[in-house]
Design an enzyme around this catalytic site. Structure first.
Site, PDB file in Angstrom:
ATOM      1  N   HIS A   1       9.840  10.881  -1.645  1.00 35.09           N
ATOM      2  CA  HIS A   1       9.832  10.949   0.341  1.00 35.09           C
ATOM      3  C   HIS A   1      10.095  10.328   0.694  1.00 35.09           C
ATOM      4  CE1 HIS A   1       6.086  11.776   2.621  1.00 35.09           C
ATOM      5  NE2 HIS A   1       6.407  13.519   2.916  1.00 35.09           N
ATOM      6  N   PRO A   2      10.192   9.899   2.348  1.00 36.02           N
ATOM      7  CA  PRO A   2       9.807   8.907   3.200  1.00 36.02           C
ATOM      8  C   PRO A   2       8.711   7.896   3.500  1.00 36.02           C
ATOM      9  CG  PRO A   2      10.818  11.200   4.393  1.00 36.02           C
ATOM     10  CD  PRO A   2       9.570  11.238   3.292  1.00 36.02           C
ATOM     11  N   ARG A   3       7.606   8.228   2.130  1.00 38.31           N
ATOM     12  CA  ARG A   3       6.323   7.223   2.281  1.00 38.31           C
ATOM     13  C   ARG A   3       6.203   6.488   0.963  1.00 38.31           C
ATOM     14  NH1 ARG A   3      -0.068   8.739   3.233  1.00 38.31           N
ATOM     15  NH2 ARG A   3       0.659   6.415   2.345  1.00 38.31           N
ATOM     16  N   LYS A   4       7.698   7.172   0.224  1.00 40.15           N
ATOM     17  CA  LYS A   4       7.462   6.132  -1.559  1.00 40.15           C
ATOM     18  C   LYS A   4       8.340   4.741  -1.261  1.00 40.15           C
ATOM     19  CE  LYS A   4       5.666   9.366  -3.262  1.00 40.15           C
ATOM     20  NZ  LYS A   4       4.878   9.958  -2.309  1.00 40.15           N
ATOM     21  N   ILE A   5       8.978   4.408  -2.359  1.00 38.28           N
ATOM     22  CA  ILE A   5       9.488   2.636  -2.591  1.00 38.28           C
ATOM     23  C   ILE A   5      10.661   3.334  -1.154  1.00 38.28           C
ATOM     24  CG2 ILE A   5       9.928   1.657  -3.716  1.00 38.28           C
ATOM     25  CD1 ILE A   5       6.735   1.778  -3.327  1.00 38.28           C
TER      26      ILE A   5
END
Length: 370
Positions: free
Chosen positions: A176-180
């Site tokens: 997801h875009p908030r992940k690493i």
């Protein structure tokens, strides 16, 4: 200032353009190459790309043989996808309280949560910090249970030099875009178990096995595949994963030095032997501070913040279905109300970090005490 901004640019754009121009968009060569890159990076024997970490958790539970009515032990403090994957299989999530310092499942409480219906243990590496896996796997081995790591936030994190996601029977990452790293949406299952990997491969694509001329359907599987469009983004991201992880750790250290002196604020911890990814930079506010009011006041200063994550037993669905009293999960309840996520990503400058810390100091100071 946004909570998170993915580190993307021309390489990702070029990678997507190449796939689109090729005319082959679904799971194919790019996905296989993306899986290879995760295997090489983590030293996992197998890696299977999936449409999200949530579908990856569900698929892994199915492949592990979890059946309706079985129990899966999970921490109480996590994004609800952790529990949802269990429920989607018709199984029952058993919530265990967390360690106050790490936000991770407290292994001292694990044994008491296991019954004769328990079929798996699913620790979450909260915000990119590995759970106490030696203690967890010791219980699992003693009870003959598989360990499925929810490593959604932890690609690049390590525990005693080993990669998150390779510490149990299987692990699942999120993109997801908030992940690493990001593929816009997507996930990956890793395992060293050849039999489990083969079952995941079949179940991921409709339960099909490809023969010489066509497919045969040997199981009632799912469509949990990841497209080559998404995988091309992931491949581009993997070329800079060391830059991303080191950048997050640098920013986290700099932010910790700035918030350490703010009264009522406890900075994140990193136990010896672990390397935190700081997918989220989560502080804990003293119990007399109104965390929600701090979020509102940070917003007036144009700094985006949010809660840490969810005490799942406090959410309407889980409260109505399981009726778990707050007193049964005291640290989870406390973290739900007092944890605060601050902006953190490699692109933040020292001036940006100064702004975040000063906004936090003022917002905490202004917020009424309970």
């Amino acid at each position: 200032m946004r909570l998170n901004v993915p580190l993307t640019g021309a390489p990702e754009v070029d990678a997507v353009r190449e796939v689109i121009e090729s005319g082959y968009l679904t799971q194919g060569a790019k996905t296989a190459a993306f899986e290879d890159s995760i295997r090489a990076y983590t030293s996992a024997r197998h890696a299977a790309a999936v449409s999200s970490a949530t579908t990856g958790l569900h698929l892994a539970l199915v492949a592990l043989g979890v059946q309706p009515g079985d129990e899966v032990v999970i921490p109480g403090f996590s994004f609800p996808a952790t529990a949802n994957a269990v429920i989607q299989q018709g199984a029952i999530p058993v919530f265990v309280d967390i360690d106050a310092a790490t936000f991770n499942l407290d292994p001292a409480l694990l044994e008491a949560a296991i019954t004769d219906r328990t079929r798996a243990i699913m620790p979450v590496h909260a915000f990119g910090l590995c759970a106490d896996m030696d203690a967890i796997t010791a219980v699992a081995e003693r009870r003959g249970l598989p360990v499925l790591e929810d490593a959604a936030c932890a690609l690049g994190g390590t525990y005693d030099g080993r990669h998150a996601g390779t510490l149990g029977t299987a692990g699942v990452y999120s993109f997801h875009p908030r992940k690493i790293i990001t593929t816009a949406e997507g996930g990956m299952i890793t395992t060293d178990d050849d039999t489990l990997a083969a079952r995941i491969s079949v179940l991921r694509a409709h339960g099909a096995v490809r023969g010489e001329l066509f497919m045969e359907f040997v199981d009632a599987g799912f469509n949990y595949r990841l497209s080559d469009v998404h995988s091309a983004i992931g491949l581009a991201q993997m070329t800079r994963i060391d830059e991303i992880v080191s950048g997050r750790r640098r920013a986290a250290a700099a932010l910790t030095s700035r918030v350490a002196g703010i009264a009522g604020v406890q900075a994140p911890t990193e136990p010896a032997g672990t390397a935190h990814t700081f997918q989220s930079y989560v502080v804990r506010l003293d119990d007399d501070i109104d965390r929600d009011e701090v979020i509102r006041r940070m917003r007036t200063r144009d700094v985006e913040t949010t809660l840490g994550t969810y005490g799942m037993h406090l959410q309407p669905y889980f409260r109505e279905r399981f009726a778990i009293p707050d007193a049964a999960l005291p640290e989870t309840t406390r973290a739900h109300h007092q944890a605060l996520t601050l902006p953190l990503y490699p692109q933040l400058t020292d001036d940006d970090l100064d702004t975040v810390a000063e906004a936090l100091r003022l917002s905490v100071w202004e917020s009424p005490r309970r």
